[in-house]
Design a protein around this motif. Structure first.
Motif, PDB file in Angstrom:
ATOM      1  N   ILE A 139       3.130   6.568  10.814  1.00  0.00           N
ATOM      2  CA  ILE A 139       2.221   7.443  10.323  1.00  0.00           C
ATOM      3  C   ILE A 139       1.849   6.209  11.084  1.00  0.00           C
ATOM      4  CG2 ILE A 139      -0.229   7.467   9.242  1.00  0.00           C
ATOM      5  CD1 ILE A 139       1.948   8.272   6.474  1.00  0.00           C
ATOM      6  N   HIS A 140       1.770   4.323  10.938  1.00  0.00           N
ATOM      7  CA  HIS A 140       0.845   3.821  11.608  1.00  0.00           C
ATOM      8  C   HIS A 140       1.924   2.232  11.296  1.00  0.00           C
ATOM      9  CE1 HIS A 140       1.059   2.481   7.462  1.00  0.00           C
ATOM     10  NE2 HIS A 140       0.353   3.258   7.534  1.00  0.00           N
ATOM     11  N   TYR A 151       3.903  14.185   8.532  1.00  0.00           N
ATOM     12  CA  TYR A 151       4.391  13.775   8.201  1.00  0.00           C
ATOM     13  C   TYR A 151       5.175  13.728   7.055  1.00  0.00           C
ATOM     14  CZ  TYR A 151       3.587  10.296  11.890  1.00  0.00           C
ATOM     15  OH  TYR A 151       3.061   9.736  12.853  1.00  0.00           O
ATOM     16  N   SER A 207       5.533  19.458   1.465  1.00  0.00           N
ATOM     17  CA  SER A 207       5.618  18.407   2.526  1.00  0.00           C
ATOM     18  C   SER A 207       6.767  17.369   2.103  1.00  0.00           C
ATOM     19  CB  SER A 207       4.276  17.565   1.716  1.00  0.00           C
ATOM     20  OG  SER A 207       4.287  17.846   0.694  1.00  0.00           O
ATOM     21  N   LYS A 230       0.146   7.059   3.067  1.00  0.00           N
ATOM     22  CA  LYS A 230      -1.049   8.133   3.521  1.00  0.00           C
ATOM     23  C   LYS A 230      -0.908   9.376   4.659  1.00  0.00           C
ATOM     24  CE  LYS A 230      -3.936   7.368  -0.789  1.00  0.00           C
ATOM     25  NZ  LYS A 230      -3.763   5.835  -1.098  1.00  0.00           N
ATOM     26  N   ALA A 231      -0.146  10.386   4.160  1.00  0.00           N
ATOM     27  CA  ALA A 231       0.031  11.492   5.766  1.00  0.00           C
ATOM     28  C   ALA A 231      -1.876  12.399   6.264  1.00  0.00           C
ATOM     29  CB  ALA A 231       0.567  12.631   5.261  1.00  0.00           C
ATOM     30  N   GLU A 232      -2.803  11.684   5.645  1.00  0.00           N
ATOM     31  CA  GLU A 232      -3.860  12.332   5.760  1.00  0.00           C
ATOM     32  C   GLU A 232      -4.058  14.222   6.524  1.00  0.00           C
ATOM     33  OE1 GLU A 232      -5.291   8.530   7.380  1.00  0.00           O
ATOM     34  OE2 GLU A 232      -5.532   8.008   5.125  1.00  0.00           O
ATOM     35  N   GLY A 233      -3.146  15.119   6.009  1.00  0.00           N
ATOM     36  CA  GLY A 233      -3.643  15.955   5.959  1.00  0.00           C
ATOM     37  C   GLY A 233      -2.190  16.698   7.284  1.00  0.00           C
ATOM     38  N   ASN A 234      -1.635  15.314   8.227  1.00  0.00           N
ATOM     39  CA  ASN A 234      -0.737  15.309   8.972  1.00  0.00           C
ATOM     40  C   ASN A 234       0.408  15.428   8.264  1.00  0.00           C
ATOM     41  OD1 ASN A 234       0.676  14.771  11.279  1.00  0.00           O
ATOM     42  ND2 ASN A 234      -0.912  13.001  11.825  1.00  0.00           N
ATOM     43  N   ARG A 235       1.134  16.839   8.725  1.00  0.00           N
ATOM     44  CA  ARG A 235       1.843  17.559   8.006  1.00  0.00           C
ATOM     45  C   ARG A 235       2.932  17.196   8.862  1.00  0.00           C
ATOM     46  NH1 ARG A 235       0.939  21.065   4.817  1.00  0.00           N
ATOM     47  NH2 ARG A 235       2.978  21.763   4.383  1.00  0.00           N
ATOM     48  N   ARG A 269       0.268  -0.979  -0.285  1.00  0.00           N
ATOM     49  CA  ARG A 269       0.089  -0.214  -0.273  1.00  0.00           C
ATOM     50  C   ARG A 269       0.953   1.387   0.373  1.00  0.00           C
ATOM     51  NH1 ARG A 269      -3.796  -2.500   3.859  1.00  0.00           N
ATOM     52  NH2 ARG A 269      -5.061  -3.426   2.899  1.00  0.00           N
TER      53      ARG A 269
END
Lengths: 197, 253
Positions: free
Chosen positions: A161-162, A113, B197, A106-111, A103
């Motif tokens: 991230i995880h 990362y 980023s 995806k940082a999903e908006g978390n800056r 996979r």
């Protein structure tokens, strides 16, 4: 000891060769199926993009050679991802040694990362002859934007991230997401442990 | 958890390590391969080698040096200086460098960043930006040629552009801070890190361990780079990491 590094259109093979040289090992870099099959140990390195490297492996019939190997095999970085069944990178069908899907982070908006993950991170829950017990929480060097999720094959876990699989194993197949050849003394010991399998 | 990186930078001239104080008056600080091996042993997370003679002399010597570094050193390293084409980069990566860095050539020909990212992947393309606060606050002008030549580019818009073109990392040197030992350019680094980023390496101004603490506590910078303070033993990397660890800054120990 006859150590073969699979030669294909991947970057960074020279670093793996030098890494083994530092351990006093002189590996053979080859794409000859005969030579690969008769090796004591096989290393499948890789830096690059999944779909183009898979195409190269298929065109050179190396895909069949790799999945049928019986000796210990070590996939590194992209090599690990190509040993899985599928990768989201270029929607690519891979070798299928591990029935896992690779996979994209995806940082999903978390800056906090930045992707790709680039730098030193820790190995946790290590359980494999590839690792020494004292390697729990030790650091290795990662550069990757895609990851292998946790599964029954996971032999080391890292968190970015995880939690995800920083190493997996099944039968004679071992694979690591990090670069042991660039991971200082810990990386050297992991390569030594693989050679000693 | 991903760690903050400490990166010694080695400037190379005629196969030897040098460090410019304010980009002039070079001092000799030793053999690049040996020095790199010592840093790796002491816990440096990465090394940067800049060939500051590359534009004037043949590149073959530097390629040989890259091979010697890769043979000896077991941590990642970035090389740069005088790279202006895909053809310049291939032998460096093929001989074991992990990343390459471009500066003046990218300003001259921004499309080079796209070409390099396509050919080798963004993860190994570092764009170095040297900038100076010339006029109004926040008006950072980008300089090239080792800080000798002002350009019409501004730091923040150029940083955004290099990210969009496929750079994998930005190495930002504040020329106002470089060589002063008064600390990193905290404000500019904050603006820069929040703008892009991709990872940002802070460079210029490190004079004490506290400066590294400040840059990691007060900005989201991913790495801190310095040269002379490491080369001349003013800060020892193990001491620096133990110090940062006391302040709960994530470092590899």
């Amino acid at each position: 000891m006859n150590i073969v590094i699979i030669k294909y259109n991947a970057g960074n093979t020279q670093s793996v060769i030098f890494g083994l040289n530092r351990l006093g090992i002189d590996p053979v870099l080859t794409d000859d199926p005969e030579e690969i099959m008769k090796a004591d140990k096989v290393i499948f390195p890789g830096v690059g993009e999944a779909s183009t490297t898979m195409k190269y492996l298929r065109d050179h019939k190396l895909d069949k050679v790799i999945v049928n190997l019986k000796q210990p095999v070590l996939g590194i970085c992209l090599g690990m991802q190509l040993m899985c069944a599928h990768s989201e990178e270029g929607d690519t069908s891979c070798l299928g040694i591990f029935d896992l899907n690779v996979r994209q982070f995806k940082a999903e908006g978390n800056r906090q990362y930045k992707i790709p993950q680039m730098g030193w991170n820790t190995l946790t829950s290590v359980h494999s002859p590839l690792f020494d017990a004292e390697m729990e929480n030790s650091h290795v060097y990662f550069v990757h934007g895609f990851y292998v999720p946790l599964s029954k094959y996971t032999i080391a876990t890292t968190e970015f991230i995880h939690p995800y699989s920083s190493a997996i194993a099944r039968d004679n197949f071992y694979a690591v997401q990090f670069h042991p050849e660039k991971s200082s003394a810990t990386g050297e010991q992991i390569l030594k442990n693989f050679i000693a399998l | 958890m991903l760690k903050k990186r400490i990166i010694p930078c080695l400037d190379i001239m005629n196969g030897r390590t040098v460090k410019g104080i304010n980009f002039v008056n070079l001092r000799d600080a030793g053999d690049p391969v040996e020095l790199g091996a010592i840093y790796a042993e002491k816990g440096a997370d990465e090394l940067v080698y800049l060939d500051i003679t590359a534009t004037h002399e043949g590149r073959k010597t530097f390629v040989e040096l890259v091979k010697d570094i890769a043979r000896k050193i077991n941590i990642p390293f970035t090389v740069g200086g005088g790279i202006s084409s895909v053809a310049d980069v291939a032998p460096l990566l093929n001989n074991g460098a992990d990343k390459i860095t471009v500066n003046s050539s990218a300003v001259r020909n921004p499309g080079l960043i796209d070409e390099l990212a396509r050919a080798f992947g963004s993860q190994c393309i570092v764009v170095a930006i040297d900038a100076r606060l010339d006029n109004a606050p926040d008006d950072w002008t980008v300089y090239t040629h080792g800080g000798r030549k002002p350009t019409d580019k501004k730091l923040f818009s150029w940083a955004k552009e290099v990210e969009e073109r496929g750079a994998g990392e930005i190495l930002f040197t504040s020329m106002d801070h470089d060589g002063t030992k008064n600390g990193f350019a905290i404000e500019a680094l904050n603006t820069l890190c929040n703008l892009v980023s991709i990872p940002v390496v802070a460079s210029g101004g490190a004079g004490s361990m506290e400066h590294f603490k400040d840059v990691f506590q007060q900005t989201p910078a991913d790495a801190g780079l310095a040269a002379s303070i490491f080369h001349f033993g003013e800060i020892e990397i193990p001491d620096l990491k133990a110090y940062l660890n006391q302040f709960h800054i994530p470092v590899r120990i």
